[in-house]
Design a protein around this motif. Structure first.
Motif, PDB file in Angstrom:
ATOM      1  N   SER A 122       9.679   8.535  17.327  1.00 52.22           N
ATOM      2  CA  SER A 122      10.165   9.682  18.096  1.00 52.22           C
ATOM      3  C   SER A 122      11.299  10.320  17.321  1.00 52.22           C
ATOM      4  CB  SER A 122      10.651   9.220  19.478  1.00 52.22           C
ATOM      5  OG  SER A 122       9.582   8.668  20.222  1.00 52.22           O
ATOM      6  N   ALA A 123      11.004  11.421  16.660  1.00 49.05           N
ATOM      7  CA  ALA A 123      11.999  12.079  15.824  1.00 49.05           C
ATOM      8  C   ALA A 123      11.566  13.510  15.546  1.00 49.05           C
ATOM      9  CB  ALA A 123      12.185  11.327  14.505  1.00 49.05           C
ATOM     10  N   ARG A 124      12.531  14.355  15.200  1.00 43.46           N
ATOM     11  CA  ARG A 124      12.227  15.736  14.834  1.00 43.46           C
ATOM     12  C   ARG A 124      11.876  15.772  13.347  1.00 43.46           C
ATOM     13  NH1 ARG A 124      16.696  20.112  16.198  1.00 43.46           N
ATOM     14  NH2 ARG A 124      16.105  19.391  18.281  1.00 43.46           N
ATOM     15  N   PRO A 125      10.703  16.314  12.988  1.00 40.36           N
ATOM     16  CA  PRO A 125      10.274  16.284  11.577  1.00 40.36           C
ATOM     17  C   PRO A 125      10.759  17.494  10.784  1.00 40.36           C
ATOM     18  CG  PRO A 125       8.511  17.144  12.937  1.00 40.36           C
ATOM     19  CD  PRO A 125       9.640  16.822  13.887  1.00 40.36           C
ATOM     20  N   PHE A 126      10.698  17.361   9.453  1.00 39.13           N
ATOM     21  CA  PHE A 126      10.843  18.505   8.564  1.00 39.13           C
ATOM     22  C   PHE A 126       9.474  19.180   8.444  1.00 39.13           C
ATOM     23  CE2 PHE A 126      14.511  16.023   7.249  1.00 39.13           C
ATOM     24  CZ  PHE A 126      15.473  16.996   6.999  1.00 39.13           C
ATOM     25  N   ILE A 127       9.471  20.482   8.469  1.00 43.24           N
ATOM     26  CA  ILE A 127       8.215  21.238   8.439  1.00 43.24           C
ATOM     27  C   ILE A 127       8.094  21.974   7.112  1.00 43.24           C
ATOM     28  CG2 ILE A 127       6.854  23.029   9.598  1.00 43.24           C
ATOM     29  CD1 ILE A 127       8.464  22.457  12.140  1.00 43.24           C
ATOM     30  N   THR A 128       6.904  21.955   6.546  1.00 42.26           N
ATOM     31  CA  THR A 128       6.637  22.678   5.305  1.00 42.26           C
ATOM     32  C   THR A 128       5.267  23.348   5.407  1.00 42.26           C
ATOM     33  OG1 THR A 128       6.603  22.501   2.883  1.00 42.26           O
ATOM     34  CG2 THR A 128       5.613  20.687   4.131  1.00 42.26           C
ATOM     35  N   HIS A 129       4.855  24.002   4.348  1.00 46.74           N
ATOM     36  CA  HIS A 129       3.575  24.722   4.374  1.00 46.74           C
ATOM     37  C   HIS A 129       2.771  24.368   3.134  1.00 46.74           C
ATOM     38  CE1 HIS A 129       0.839  27.902   5.711  1.00 46.74           C
ATOM     39  NE2 HIS A 129       0.680  28.198   4.422  1.00 46.74           N
ATOM     40  N   HIS A 130       1.520  24.017   3.346  1.00 46.52           N
ATOM     41  CA  HIS A 130       0.604  23.710   2.250  1.00 46.52           C
ATOM     42  C   HIS A 130      -0.152  24.993   1.916  1.00 46.52           C
ATOM     43  CE1 HIS A 130      -2.491  21.916  -0.177  1.00 46.52           C
ATOM     44  NE2 HIS A 130      -2.021  20.686   0.017  1.00 46.52           N
ATOM     45  N   ASN A 131       0.137  25.569   0.732  1.00 42.38           N
ATOM     46  CA  ASN A 131      -0.439  26.875   0.395  1.00 42.38           C
ATOM     47  C   ASN A 131      -1.951  26.826   0.232  1.00 42.38           C
ATOM     48  OD1 ASN A 131       2.053  28.140   0.463  1.00 42.38           O
ATOM     49  ND2 ASN A 131       2.437  27.820  -1.720  1.00 42.38           N
ATOM     50  N   ALA A 132      -2.453  25.828  -0.475  1.00 40.92           N
ATOM     51  CA  ALA A 132      -3.895  25.781  -0.756  1.00 40.92           C
ATOM     52  C   ALA A 132      -4.715  25.628   0.518  1.00 40.92           C
ATOM     53  CB  ALA A 132      -4.203  24.644  -1.730  1.00 40.92           C
ATOM     54  N   VAL A 169       0.847  -1.196   0.000  1.00 36.52           N
ATOM     55  CA  VAL A 169       0.000   0.000   0.000  1.00 36.52           C
ATOM     56  C   VAL A 169       0.882   1.246   0.000  1.00 36.52           C
ATOM     57  CG1 VAL A 169      -1.905  -1.151   1.181  1.00 36.52           C
ATOM     58  CG2 VAL A 169      -0.143   0.028   2.530  1.00 36.52           C
ATOM     59  N   GLU A 170       0.240   2.396  -0.144  1.00 39.05           N
ATOM     60  CA  GLU A 170       0.927   3.682  -0.093  1.00 39.05           C
ATOM     61  C   GLU A 170       0.185   4.593   0.880  1.00 39.05           C
ATOM     62  OE1 GLU A 170       2.632   4.554  -4.447  1.00 39.05           O
ATOM     63  OE2 GLU A 170       0.492   4.046  -4.418  1.00 39.05           O
ATOM     64  N   THR A 171       0.929   5.270   1.727  1.00 33.09           N
ATOM     65  CA  THR A 171       0.331   6.177   2.703  1.00 33.09           C
ATOM     66  C   THR A 171       0.940   7.569   2.548  1.00 33.09           C
ATOM     67  OG1 THR A 171       1.957   5.567   4.396  1.00 33.09           O
ATOM     68  CG2 THR A 171      -0.088   4.287   4.305  1.00 33.09           C
ATOM     69  N   PRO A 172       0.325   8.603   3.133  1.00 34.39           N
ATOM     70  CA  PRO A 172       0.762   9.983   2.879  1.00 34.39           C
ATOM     71  C   PRO A 172       2.192  10.270   3.336  1.00 34.39           C
ATOM     72  CG  PRO A 172      -1.431   9.954   3.861  1.00 34.39           C
ATOM     73  CD  PRO A 172      -0.897   8.569   3.960  1.00 34.39           C
ATOM     74  N   MET A 173       2.910  11.017   2.515  1.00 38.25           N
ATOM     75  CA  MET A 173       4.233  11.503   2.899  1.00 38.25           C
ATOM     76  C   MET A 173       4.145  12.891   3.517  1.00 38.25           C
ATOM     77  SD  MET A 173       6.420  10.119  -0.378  1.00 38.25           S
ATOM     78  CE  MET A 173       8.007  10.587   0.274  1.00 38.25           C
ATOM     79  N   LEU A 174       3.095  13.628   3.182  1.00 41.94           N
ATOM     80  CA  LEU A 174       2.802  14.904   3.828  1.00 41.94           C
ATOM     81  C   LEU A 174       1.726  14.660   4.877  1.00 41.94           C
ATOM     82  CD1 LEU A 174       2.638  17.663   1.053  1.00 41.94           C
ATOM     83  CD2 LEU A 174       4.208  17.568   2.995  1.00 41.94           C
ATOM     84  N   GLN A 175       2.002  14.991   6.138  1.00 40.02           N
ATOM     85  CA  GLN A 175       1.074  14.697   7.216  1.00 40.02           C
ATOM     86  C   GLN A 175       0.848  15.942   8.071  1.00 40.02           C
ATOM     87  OE1 GLN A 175       2.791  11.374   9.341  1.00 40.02           O
ATOM     88  NE2 GLN A 175       2.616   9.992   7.593  1.00 40.02           N
ATOM     89  N   SER A 176      -0.369  16.083   8.561  1.00 35.31           N
ATOM     90  CA  SER A 176      -0.666  17.219   9.435  1.00 35.31           C
ATOM     91  C   SER A 176      -0.168  16.982  10.855  1.00 35.31           C
ATOM     92  CB  SER A 176      -2.176  17.488   9.456  1.00 35.31           C
ATOM     93  OG  SER A 176      -2.882  16.331   9.876  1.00 35.31           O
ATOM     94  N   ILE A 177       0.003  15.710  11.229  1.00 37.41           N
ATOM     95  CA  ILE A 177       0.570  15.343  12.526  1.00 37.41           C
ATOM     96  C   ILE A 177       1.653  14.292  12.278  1.00 37.41           C
ATOM     97  CG2 ILE A 177       0.159  14.268  14.764  1.00 37.41           C
ATOM     98  CD1 ILE A 177      -2.698  15.259  14.649  1.00 37.41           C
TER      99      ILE A 177
END
Length: 504
Positions: free
Chosen positions: A208-218, A195-203
């Motif tokens: 336990s790790a520090r994530p990369f943060i981005t912004h979804h413009n739409a 299966v495939e799951t989202p690579m962009l997540q709201s949570i």
């Protein structure tokens, strides 16, 4: 190399590039198409070596096999050129008619040729240059044929040149592909669904790790690159997919080392109606069969070299033997014979051990976290033979099921070889109320300053409230697995394009 030597090399290279650009300019002026795309090779170098390599010179002369190959010219040997395609190399004999063409060719040029297959007096196959065509003009010279592309940083930055110059690197990444294909086929045969799951997540969750943060413009929403697909895969188990797996890219905003790259590949798989013992058995079987299929042996070699590339030690790991299994608690005592059970059975005693070992601590840590710090400092790097470390404290295992007989620990394991963690698996926590409490504990850790603590995922708790069957899940680091199977000292060696600071 000194600055003056570097400048000389750069000047020489610039001169060669200028000469090649002049040749390309001439080609553009005289040829209808400077970069043609109408040649279709009918043969591969490796297939020719395999099929005809054992035939005698006389037999090849009599058979008059006409073949066509295409690839990069990597060497010139008197009356012969050496062509390299995606499989191997083969020699080309420069006939009298082909001499002007051969003279115009630079090392690195890509050509297509057709001609009869022969064998030299030394027993090497070669193709007569009877029909020939320049397909791509190479504007930059290849590295020196004797020293190749040796500078490690340049090899990582210019992997395309590394692959041209070092056949063993192409072989390594071929093995990587074979490992991934074996995993995919192995799990599919056991009725797992890919299966495939989202690579962009709201949570960001599942680790336990520090994530990369981005912004979804739409959506005008802060989002995170996933650190793990775990919580989405377990949602699928709730939904009725009882065996699922994903070979996925994860992103963790952490340091770089020989074992860490911020973008890495993981296998994660989940099986309903199974526990962590079932997955330890499966992992052992998977690795044993994979080694036999990809390497032709269950003996894995590990070589340590000094800065000059000299071998200073060699080890062999035998995957045919049963893997060791030992708990976190028992492993600390085993590798620290000066410690007793009492030394690591209370917060006060464990704090004293940490102070003795110069392990920094925090007031918020409980006994489980202190034990893990002692384990990581004194045990982890000494786990040379294939070993499952089991029964991790619940404090450091927020997604794992507590052990039925001892609620302090969980039914969890990590798999180590050569002092490296390769896999992490456990019986999944499917008690929604317990999971909510553990998420809240993680939120408290985050509020106390732990950047790697988990967020509270309300939707995942809601999914568990619908009911997840008893399940076991596991993650295997593909990059570290390839390091193990290819005897590679650094994770950068097994990632085609590792993270690097941009050059000016």
């Amino acid at each position: 190399m000194s600055d003056s030597q570097n400048n000389t090399v750069a000047q020489d290279e610039n001169k060669l590039v200028a000469e090649r650009r002049a040749k390309l300019k001439s080609i553009r002026e005289t040829a209808d198409v400077a970069f043609p795309n109408d040649f279709r090779p009918e043969n591969k170098a490796l297939d020719l070596q395999t099929k005809f390599g054992e035939l005698s010179k006389e037999q090849l002369e009599a058979d008059n096999n006409v073949v066509s190959v295409a690839g990069r010219v990597i060497r010139s040997r008197g009356a012969f050129m050496v062509l390299q395609d995606g499989t191997a190399t083969i020699q080309l004999y420069i006939t009298k008619e082909a001499r002007p063409f051969a003279k115009s060719i630079d090392l690195g040029d890509i050509i297509g040729v057709r001609g009869a297959l022969h064998k030299s007096g030394k027993g090497d196959l070669y193709v007569n240059l009877e029909e020939y065509q320049l397909l791509t003009k190479s504007l930059r010279p290849l590295p020196d044929k004797f020293h190749g592309l040796a500078d490690q940083e340049t090899r990582y930055r210019q992997r395309y040149v590394d692959l041209i110059s070092n056949p063993e690197v192409r072989e390594l990444f071929t093995k990587r592909s074979q490992i991934i294909n074996f995993i995919r086929n192995y799990l599919t045969e056991k009725e797992y669904l890919e299966v495939e799951t989202p690579m962009l997540q709201s949570i960001p969750g599942g680790a336990s790790a520090r994530p990369f943060i981005t912004h979804h413009n739409a959506l005008d929403l802060e989002m995170f690159m996933r650190i793990s697909p775990e919580l989405y895969l377990k949602r699928l188990v709730v939904g009725g997919f009882e065996r699922v797996f994903e070979i996925n890219r994860n992103f963790r905003n952490e340091g770089l080392s020989t074992r860490h790259n911020p973008e890495f590949t993981m296998l994660e798989f989940y099986q309903a109606y199974a526990d962590y013992n079932d997955l330890m058995d499966l992992t052992e079987d998977l690795l044993r069969k994979m080694a036999q299929a990809v390497l032709g042996t269950t003996q894995l070699k590990s070589t340590e070299k000094n800065s000059e590339g000299e071998v200073i030690s060699e080890k062999t790991y035998d995957l045919e033997k049963p893997f060791h299994r030992i708990s976190v608690f028992d492993s600390i005592l085993h590798f620290n014979p000066d410690l007793t059970a009492e030394n690591i059975s209370s917060v006060e005693a464990a704090l004293a051990v940490c102070e003795q070992l110069s392990i920094p601590t925090k007031d918020s840590w409980g006994l489980g976290k202190l034990q893990i710090e002692i384990f990581e400092k004194t045990v982890e790097h000494r786990l040379d033979e294939p070993t499952f470390i089991t029964q991790y404290p619940a404090e450091v295992s927020p997604l794992a099921r507590r052990n039925d007989d001892d609620a302090f620990v969980t039914d969890r394991f990590e798999f180590f070889v050569g002092g490296r963690e390769i896999a992490n698996g456990f019986s999944e926590l499917n008690d929604a109320e317990d999971q909510a409490e553990r998420f809240m504990a993680q939120v408290a850790e985050k509020d106390a300053g732990d950047d790697e603590a988990m967020h509270y995922d309300g939707d995942y708790v809601r999914a568990l409230e619908y009911g997840m069957p008893p399940t076991a899940g596991e993650g295997i680091g593909i990059d570290r697995l390839v390091m193990l199977f290819t005897d590679s000292p650094s994770i950068r060696d097994v990632i085609l394009f590792p993270a690097m600071r941009p050059q000016n």
